[in-house]
Design a protein around this motif. Structure first.
Motif, PDB file in Angstrom:
ATOM      1  N   GLY A 133      -5.497  48.132 -16.557  1.00 36.68           N
ATOM      2  CA  GLY A 133      -4.543  47.139 -16.103  1.00 36.68           C
ATOM      3  C   GLY A 133      -3.361  47.707 -15.320  1.00 36.68           C
ATOM      4  N   ARG A 134      -3.413  49.008 -14.964  1.00 37.82           N
ATOM      5  CA  ARG A 134      -2.329  49.630 -14.206  1.00 37.82           C
ATOM      6  C   ARG A 134      -2.611  49.512 -12.716  1.00 37.82           C
ATOM      7  NH1 ARG A 134      -3.050  55.024 -17.536  1.00 37.82           N
ATOM      8  NH2 ARG A 134      -5.070  54.546 -16.641  1.00 37.82           N
ATOM      9  N   GLU A 135      -1.566  49.232 -11.962  1.00 41.71           N
ATOM     10  CA  GLU A 135      -1.721  49.142 -10.515  1.00 41.71           C
ATOM     11  C   GLU A 135      -1.593  50.542  -9.914  1.00 41.71           C
ATOM     12  OE1 GLU A 135      -0.330  46.207  -6.910  1.00 41.71           O
ATOM     13  OE2 GLU A 135       0.920  46.346  -8.692  1.00 41.71           O
ATOM     14  N   ARG A 136      -2.503  50.870  -8.999  1.00 37.92           N
ATOM     15  CA  ARG A 136      -2.564  52.198  -8.384  1.00 37.92           C
ATOM     16  C   ARG A 136      -2.616  52.078  -6.867  1.00 37.92           C
ATOM     17  NH1 ARG A 136      -4.443  56.541 -11.381  1.00 37.92           N
ATOM     18  NH2 ARG A 136      -4.718  56.081 -13.570  1.00 37.92           N
ATOM     19  N   ILE A 137      -2.077  53.109  -6.193  1.00 37.82           N
ATOM     20  CA  ILE A 137      -2.232  53.261  -4.753  1.00 37.82           C
ATOM     21  C   ILE A 137      -2.541  54.727  -4.466  1.00 37.82           C
ATOM     22  CG2 ILE A 137      -0.766  51.331  -4.066  1.00 37.82           C
ATOM     23  CD1 ILE A 137       1.480  53.349  -3.535  1.00 37.82           C
ATOM     24  N   GLY A 138      -3.091  54.979  -3.302  1.00 40.72           N
ATOM     25  CA  GLY A 138      -3.411  56.345  -2.914  1.00 40.72           C
ATOM     26  C   GLY A 138      -2.838  56.667  -1.550  1.00 40.72           C
ATOM     27  N   LEU A 139      -2.362  57.892  -1.398  1.00 35.21           N
ATOM     28  CA  LEU A 139      -1.897  58.408  -0.110  1.00 35.21           C
ATOM     29  C   LEU A 139      -2.637  59.697   0.162  1.00 35.21           C
ATOM     30  CD1 LEU A 139       2.002  58.204  -0.489  1.00 35.21           C
ATOM     31  CD2 LEU A 139       0.453  56.418   0.285  1.00 35.21           C
ATOM     32  N   ARG A 140      -3.071  59.881   1.383  1.00 37.74           N
ATOM     33  CA  ARG A 140      -3.668  61.143   1.813  1.00 37.74           C
ATOM     34  C   ARG A 140      -2.820  61.617   2.987  1.00 37.74           C
ATOM     35  NH1 ARG A 140      -9.841  61.482   2.377  1.00 37.74           N
ATOM     36  NH2 ARG A 140      -9.564  62.192   0.248  1.00 37.74           N
ATOM     37  N   LEU A 141      -2.188  62.786   2.831  1.00 36.86           N
ATOM     38  CA  LEU A 141      -1.266  63.300   3.838  1.00 36.86           C
ATOM     39  C   LEU A 141      -1.588  64.749   4.163  1.00 36.86           C
ATOM     40  CD1 LEU A 141       2.000  61.896   2.237  1.00 36.86           C
ATOM     41  CD2 LEU A 141       0.857  61.008   4.285  1.00 36.86           C
ATOM     42  N   GLU A 142      -1.271  65.143   5.405  1.00 36.90           N
ATOM     43  CA  GLU A 142      -1.426  66.546   5.778  1.00 36.90           C
ATOM     44  C   GLU A 142      -0.456  66.887   6.898  1.00 36.90           C
ATOM     45  OE1 GLU A 142      -5.007  66.946   8.947  1.00 36.90           O
ATOM     46  OE2 GLU A 142      -5.639  66.587   6.877  1.00 36.90           O
ATOM     47  N   PRO A 163      -4.707  90.002  13.245  1.00 40.11           N
ATOM     48  CA  PRO A 163      -4.220  89.881  11.862  1.00 40.11           C
ATOM     49  C   PRO A 163      -5.298  89.316  10.938  1.00 40.11           C
ATOM     50  CG  PRO A 163      -3.338  88.114  13.215  1.00 40.11           C
ATOM     51  CD  PRO A 163      -4.092  89.026  14.139  1.00 40.11           C
ATOM     52  N   ALA A 164      -5.264  89.718   9.689  1.00 42.20           N
ATOM     53  CA  ALA A 164      -6.212  89.212   8.695  1.00 42.20           C
ATOM     54  C   ALA A 164      -5.940  87.748   8.350  1.00 42.20           C
ATOM     55  CB  ALA A 164      -6.136  90.056   7.421  1.00 42.20           C
ATOM     56  N   LEU A 165      -4.676  87.353   8.411  1.00 40.96           N
ATOM     57  CA  LEU A 165      -4.243  86.042   7.943  1.00 40.96           C
ATOM     58  C   LEU A 165      -3.516  85.305   9.061  1.00 40.96           C
ATOM     59  CD1 LEU A 165      -4.001  84.211   5.381  1.00 40.96           C
ATOM     60  CD2 LEU A 165      -1.821  85.357   4.937  1.00 40.96           C
ATOM     61  N   ALA A 166      -3.917  84.066   9.324  1.00 42.25           N
ATOM     62  CA  ALA A 166      -3.268  83.252  10.359  1.00 42.25           C
ATOM     63  C   ALA A 166      -1.869  82.846   9.907  1.00 42.25           C
ATOM     64  CB  ALA A 166      -4.100  82.014  10.647  1.00 42.25           C
ATOM     65  N   ASP A 167      -1.004  82.578  10.875  1.00 39.56           N
ATOM     66  CA  ASP A 167       0.343  82.091  10.562  1.00 39.56           C
ATOM     67  C   ASP A 167       0.343  80.600  10.255  1.00 39.56           C
ATOM     68  OD1 ASP A 167       1.378  84.624  10.918  1.00 39.56           O
ATOM     69  OD2 ASP A 167       2.079  84.242  12.964  1.00 39.56           O
ATOM     70  N   GLU A 168      -0.524  79.838  10.921  1.00 37.93           N
ATOM     71  CA  GLU A 168      -0.571  78.391  10.710  1.00 37.93           C
ATOM     72  C   GLU A 168      -1.334  78.061   9.431  1.00 37.93           C
ATOM     73  OE1 GLU A 168      -1.927  76.068  13.993  1.00 37.93           O
ATOM     74  OE2 GLU A 168      -0.055  76.418  15.086  1.00 37.93           O
ATOM     75  N   VAL A 169      -0.703  77.217   8.612  1.00 36.78           N
ATOM     76  CA  VAL A 169      -1.280  76.805   7.334  1.00 36.78           C
ATOM     77  C   VAL A 169      -1.300  75.286   7.286  1.00 36.78           C
ATOM     78  CG1 VAL A 169      -1.029  76.884   4.819  1.00 36.78           C
ATOM     79  CG2 VAL A 169      -0.344  78.857   6.206  1.00 36.78           C
ATOM     80  N   LYS A 170      -2.459  74.732   6.958  1.00 38.79           N
ATOM     81  CA  LYS A 170      -2.550  73.280   6.772  1.00 38.79           C
ATOM     82  C   LYS A 170      -2.219  72.954   5.321  1.00 38.79           C
ATOM     83  CE  LYS A 170      -5.994  70.605   8.347  1.00 38.79           C
ATOM     84  NZ  LYS A 170      -7.326  69.938   8.370  1.00 38.79           N
ATOM     85  N   LEU A 171      -1.248  72.069   5.126  1.00 36.68           N
ATOM     86  CA  LEU A 171      -0.887  71.581   3.799  1.00 36.68           C
ATOM     87  C   LEU A 171      -1.534  70.213   3.618  1.00 36.68           C
ATOM     88  CD1 LEU A 171       2.914  72.474   3.862  1.00 36.68           C
ATOM     89  CD2 LEU A 171       1.012  73.864   3.021  1.00 36.68           C
ATOM     90  N   THR A 172      -2.167  70.006   2.483  1.00 40.86           N
ATOM     91  CA  THR A 172      -2.879  68.762   2.221  1.00 40.86           C
ATOM     92  C   THR A 172      -2.430  68.170   0.888  1.00 40.86           C
ATOM     93  OG1 THR A 172      -4.700  69.935   1.145  1.00 40.86           O
ATOM     94  CG2 THR A 172      -4.915  69.507   3.513  1.00 40.86           C
ATOM     95  N   ALA A 173      -2.403  66.841   0.839  1.00 43.77           N
ATOM     96  CA  ALA A 173      -2.036  66.159  -0.401  1.00 43.77           C
ATOM     97  C   ALA A 173      -2.843  64.876  -0.519  1.00 43.77           C
ATOM     98  CB  ALA A 173      -0.546  65.851  -0.426  1.00 43.77           C
ATOM     99  N   ASP A 174      -3.657  64.800  -1.555  1.00 41.08           N
ATOM    100  CA  ASP A 174      -4.335  63.565  -1.933  1.00 41.08           C
ATOM    101  C   ASP A 174      -3.605  63.072  -3.172  1.00 41.08           C
ATOM    102  OD1 ASP A 174      -6.555  63.256  -0.072  1.00 41.08           O
ATOM    103  OD2 ASP A 174      -7.272  65.147  -0.937  1.00 41.08           O
ATOM    104  N   LEU A 175      -2.797  62.044  -2.991  1.00 44.25           N
ATOM    105  CA  LEU A 175      -1.877  61.606  -4.038  1.00 44.25           C
ATOM    106  C   LEU A 175      -2.280  60.242  -4.589  1.00 44.25           C
ATOM    107  CD1 LEU A 175       1.409  62.516  -2.130  1.00 44.25           C
ATOM    108  CD2 LEU A 175       0.125  63.952  -3.747  1.00 44.25           C
ATOM    109  N   TYR A 176      -2.454  60.176  -5.897  1.00 41.28           N
ATOM    110  CA  TYR A 176      -2.700  58.920  -6.583  1.00 41.28           C
ATOM    111  C   TYR A 176      -1.418  58.563  -7.329  1.00 41.28           C
ATOM    112  CZ  TYR A 176      -7.726  59.418  -5.843  1.00 41.28           C
ATOM    113  OH  TYR A 176      -8.967  59.524  -5.294  1.00 41.28           O
ATOM    114  N   PHE A 177      -0.948  57.341  -7.110  1.00 43.20           N
ATOM    115  CA  PHE A 177       0.276  56.888  -7.762  1.00 43.20           C
ATOM    116  C   PHE A 177      -0.020  55.687  -8.652  1.00 43.20           C
ATOM    117  CE2 PHE A 177       2.000  59.076  -4.071  1.00 43.20           C
ATOM    118  CZ  PHE A 177       3.112  59.718  -4.605  1.00 43.20           C
TER     119      PHE A 177
END
Length: 181
Positions: A133-142, A163-177
């Motif tokens: 019975g809880r209301e939920r929403i989802g956000l997917r962000l990057e 270089p072994a490691l790239a400078d650019e990093v993708k940040l990801t968030a799959d958020l359930y509220f």
């Protein structure tokens, strides 16, 4: 938290992160492939009032999951996140825009004690009511950030000089509220 105008209203209320179903992580090119990690301990809150919305959250650096104890120790060291001096990553929005199912969230992210502006893009899932019975929403962000802008500058040259490691990093968030009662 800053409240700003949005094009299309998100569901009004205060929404708390469901950490069990949410994932906050990163992807970076490393040694010819994509290396991924995630943070298992995070908190976030989405507040929607009137014509505005704000999103704020944090992830505990010590909760990083990398599948290798030695690598986890190295990533928590001053070469990367410096978990002892900077135990969490934080985000706070300055603007939230919704257009249909699409979202743009602007704000500041703090990594290793350095705050930088970012624009996260992604999608929004309309509210549903779960089996309890809880209301939920989802956000997917990057977003993509330059890790060196936060003082995360470790690298090692490969035999070809790259270089072994790239400078650019993708940040990801799959958020359930879940809507607070």
């Amino acid at each position: 938290m800053s409240t700003t105008e949005i094009r299309q209203q998100l569901p009004t209320g205060t929404w708390t992160l469901d950490p069990v179903h949410s994932t906050i992580g990163f992807e970076v090119e490393y040694l010819g492939g994509t290396f991924r990690g995630r943070f298992s301990q995070a908190e976030a809150r989405l507040v929607v009032e009137g014509d505005g919305a704000s999103l704020a959250g944090s992830a505990q650096v010590a909760s990083i999951d990398l599948k290798d104890e030695n690598l986890t120790t190295h990533v928590q060291s001053p070469d990367f996140f410096d978990a002892e001096r900077h135990p969490e990553l934080t985000f706070e929005s300055s603007e939230v825009e919704r257009s249909g199912d699409d979202l743009i969230v602007r704000g500041g992210i703090t990594i290793k004690g350095v705050e930088q502006p970012v624009e996260l893009t992604g999608s929004f899932a309309e509210p549903i009511t779960d089996y309890a019975g809880r209301e939920r929403i989802g956000l997917r962000l990057e977003t993509t950030v330059d890790r060196t802008a936060f003082g995360v500058s470790w690298n090692a040259p490969l035999p070809d000089g790259k270089p072994a490691l790239a400078d650019e990093v993708k940040l990801t968030a799959d958020l359930y509220f879940v809507r607070e009662a």
